[in-house]
Motif scaffolding. Sequence first.
Motif, mmCIF file in Angstrom:
data_model
loop_
_atom_site.group_PDB
_atom_site.id
_atom_site.type_symbol
_atom_site.label_atom_id
_atom_site.label_comp_id
_atom_site.label_asym_id
_atom_site.label_seq_id
_atom_site.Cartn_x
_atom_site.Cartn_y
_atom_site.Cartn_z
ATOM 1 N N GLY A 26 -3.824 2.441 -3.163
ATOM 2 C CA GLY A 26 -2.948 2.581 -2.001
ATOM 3 C C GLY A 26 -3.710 2.935 -0.739
ATOM 4 N N SER A 27 -4.718 3.806 -0.882
ATOM 5 C CA SER A 27 -5.521 4.190 0.283
ATOM 6 C C SER A 27 -6.350 3.016 0.797
ATOM 7 C CB SER A 27 -6.450 5.350 -0.077
ATOM 8 O OG SER A 27 -5.690 6.495 -0.352
ATOM 9 N N GLY A 44 -4.130 0.562 2.361
ATOM 10 C CA GLY A 44 -3.674 1.150 3.625
ATOM 11 C C GLY A 44 -4.694 0.970 4.732
ATOM 12 N N SER A 66 0.956 4.067 -2.996
ATOM 13 C CA SER A 66 0.705 5.477 -2.689
ATOM 14 C C SER A 66 1.844 6.370 -3.155
ATOM 15 C CB SER A 66 0.477 5.660 -1.191
ATOM 16 O OG SER A 66 -0.694 5.002 -0.796
ATOM 17 N N TRP A 115 0.228 6.054 6.834
ATOM 18 C CA TRP A 115 1.031 6.777 5.836
ATOM 19 C C TRP A 115 0.542 6.521 4.415
ATOM 20 C CZ3 TRP A 115 3.878 10.845 6.212
ATOM 21 C CH2 TRP A 115 4.455 11.173 7.418
ATOM 22 N N SER A 116 0.168 5.310 4.104
ATOM 23 C CA SER A 116 -0.288 5.038 2.744
ATOM 24 C C SER A 116 -1.631 5.708 2.478
ATOM 25 C CB SER A 116 -0.356 3.540 2.484
ATOM 26 O OG SER A 116 -1.255 2.933 3.364
ATOM 27 N N SER A 143 0.820 -1.209 0.000
ATOM 28 C CA SER A 143 0.000 0.000 0.000
ATOM 29 C C SER A 143 0.855 1.260 0.000
ATOM 30 C CB SER A 143 -0.951 -0.008 1.196
ATOM 31 O OG SER A 143 -0.223 0.060 2.394
ATOM 32 N N ILE A 144 1.932 1.260 0.754
ATOM 33 C CA ILE A 144 2.790 2.451 0.768
ATOM 34 C C ILE A 144 3.487 2.622 -0.576
ATOM 35 C CG2 ILE A 144 4.935 1.499 1.716
ATOM 36 C CD1 ILE A 144 3.512 4.697 2.987
#
Length: 139
Positions: free
Chosen positions: A101-102, A105, A86, A119-120, A82-83
């Motif tokens: 990514g969101s 996340g 993103s 963070w992601s 995911s990070i």
Amino acid sequence: MKEQEHRELEAASKEPKRFPMDQLRKETGQEATEEYAAELAAPYAAPKQAPVEAREAEASAVVEETDTRSSAGTAAWIGYTSILLSVISLFIYPVLFGAAGSLLGLLAYSQGQKALGVWSVILGLVSLAGYFLLVPLYS
């Protein structure tokens, strides 16, 4: 009688004062030459051929341990993916990679990878917001 008590008191007063731990060791009879192997040794060792119930319980404990390791590994994998999505969304295809990514996340956050998940999500949403704010200026 009084003389003997007087001598004992004089002997006690001539004896140097001890620290509390030294006094405790003197009173309990502990010396530095004592052997401590019994306290350090394992109190019970399982027999080589354990009963069937004990072996089954041990096997189920091993299976549960590997399950928790594999779920933690999966959560970490989802968090790192995911990070990565993103960060990639900041450069290309922000709608596709930012949204993916969101969402990943959020999934990573719910599975225990709190920092990677947060963070992601933040990076993915910043990428999406940047895209939707900048596209009207260039079209």
